[in-house]
Design a protein around this motif. Sequence first.
Motif, PDB file in Angstrom:
ATOM      1  N   ALA A  38      -4.734 -15.524  44.451  1.00  0.00           N
ATOM      2  CA  ALA A  38      -2.818 -16.297  44.603  1.00  0.00           C
ATOM      3  C   ALA A  38      -2.155 -15.938  43.128  1.00  0.00           C
ATOM      4  O   ALA A  38      -1.752 -15.083  43.164  1.00  0.00           O
ATOM      5  CB  ALA A  38      -2.236 -17.190  44.918  1.00  0.00           C
ATOM      6  N   VAL A  39      -3.197 -16.701  41.914  1.00  0.00           N
ATOM      7  CA  VAL A  39      -2.836 -16.215  41.097  1.00  0.00           C
ATOM      8  C   VAL A  39      -2.287 -14.971  40.247  1.00  0.00           C
ATOM      9  O   VAL A  39      -1.528 -14.294  39.229  1.00  0.00           O
ATOM     10  CB  VAL A  39      -3.193 -17.507  39.923  1.00  0.00           C
ATOM     11  N   PRO A  47       4.704 -23.918  40.199  1.00  0.00           N
ATOM     12  CA  PRO A  47       4.879 -24.670  41.844  1.00  0.00           C
ATOM     13  C   PRO A  47       4.983 -23.806  42.752  1.00  0.00           C
ATOM     14  O   PRO A  47       5.029 -24.674  43.935  1.00  0.00           O
ATOM     15  CB  PRO A  47       5.884 -25.475  40.688  1.00  0.00           C
ATOM     16  N   THR A  48       5.712 -22.826  42.559  1.00  0.00           N
ATOM     17  CA  THR A  48       6.128 -22.035  43.719  1.00  0.00           C
ATOM     18  C   THR A  48       4.547 -21.083  44.529  1.00  0.00           C
ATOM     19  O   THR A  48       4.254 -21.162  45.846  1.00  0.00           O
ATOM     20  CB  THR A  48       6.844 -21.289  43.693  1.00  0.00           C
ATOM     21  N   VAL A  49       3.931 -20.922  43.384  1.00  0.00           N
ATOM     22  CA  VAL A  49       2.685 -20.366  43.886  1.00  0.00           C
ATOM     23  C   VAL A  49       2.145 -21.654  44.562  1.00  0.00           C
ATOM     24  O   VAL A  49       1.081 -21.475  45.861  1.00  0.00           O
ATOM     25  CB  VAL A  49       1.808 -20.108  42.646  1.00  0.00           C
ATOM     26  N   ALA A  50       1.641 -22.589  44.156  1.00  0.00           N
ATOM     27  CA  ALA A  50       0.609 -23.528  44.224  1.00  0.00           C
ATOM     28  C   ALA A  50       1.416 -24.329  45.273  1.00  0.00           C
ATOM     29  O   ALA A  50       0.493 -24.945  46.241  1.00  0.00           O
ATOM     30  CB  ALA A  50       0.772 -23.989  42.983  1.00  0.00           C
ATOM     31  N   GLY A  51       2.788 -23.977  45.381  1.00  0.00           N
ATOM     32  CA  GLY A  51       3.005 -24.847  47.135  1.00  0.00           C
ATOM     33  C   GLY A  51       3.049 -23.469  47.934  1.00  0.00           C
ATOM     34  O   GLY A  51       2.497 -24.021  49.176  1.00  0.00           O
ATOM     35  N   ALA A  52       2.785 -22.093  47.917  1.00  0.00           N
ATOM     36  CA  ALA A  52       2.733 -21.145  48.844  1.00  0.00           C
ATOM     37  C   ALA A  52       1.383 -21.798  49.529  1.00  0.00           C
ATOM     38  O   ALA A  52       1.358 -20.966  50.566  1.00  0.00           O
ATOM     39  CB  ALA A  52       3.443 -19.583  48.159  1.00  0.00           C
ATOM     40  N   TRP A  53       0.970 -21.580  48.277  1.00  0.00           N
ATOM     41  CA  TRP A  53      -0.917 -22.086  48.389  1.00  0.00           C
ATOM     42  C   TRP A  53      -1.529 -22.926  49.591  1.00  0.00           C
ATOM     43  O   TRP A  53      -1.697 -22.232  50.961  1.00  0.00           O
ATOM     44  CB  TRP A  53      -1.767 -21.867  47.524  1.00  0.00           C
ATOM     45  N   GLN A  54      -0.486 -23.807  48.729  1.00  0.00           N
ATOM     46  CA  GLN A  54      -0.966 -25.247  49.428  1.00  0.00           C
ATOM     47  C   GLN A  54      -0.691 -25.202  51.209  1.00  0.00           C
ATOM     48  O   GLN A  54      -0.728 -25.634  52.554  1.00  0.00           O
ATOM     49  CB  GLN A  54      -0.398 -26.216  49.442  1.00  0.00           C
TER      50      GLN A  54
END
Length: 152
Positions: A38-39, A47-54
């Motif tokens: 995803a990165v 935070p947006t990429v990490a939140g979308a992943w989670q």
Amino acid sequence: MKTPDFYDRMPSIVTIDPLANLLGSVEDGCMEYRYVDAVKLCGHSCPTVAGAWQVTCAALARLYPDDTPRRGEIRVELREALTDGVAGVIASVAGLVTGAANAGGFKGLGGRYGRKDLLHFDVPMSGDIRFTRLDTQQAAEFVRGESSVPRP
């Protein structure tokens, strides 16, 4: 490639992709995605990429509690319009894993395996993002947290 340690602590997501299986892309259509994928797609971690992943991890765990998620067989809908806020980034991450694509996506082979029109924006809903299994119509809807993240 050297990445921060927390990338490896993020859960990975395994899917079965019937199209990848048909085309011989990966053995048995089994594809594993990691946060670093995803990165790479987004070009950064935030935070947006990490939140979308989670949230994608949580949605697939809820929709497939005893089975492997089937890539290309999941609809993703967002309440925000594509041009609003970070909707495009969130959709990119969710689409990477689920295969869901907008009107420009893969149209399919022989009426099967299409990903086109599985990703929608500006959908009225109480949450911010919804994932729906196409085979059962079971859905998981989530609200994005708006709390601030302290700087390291």
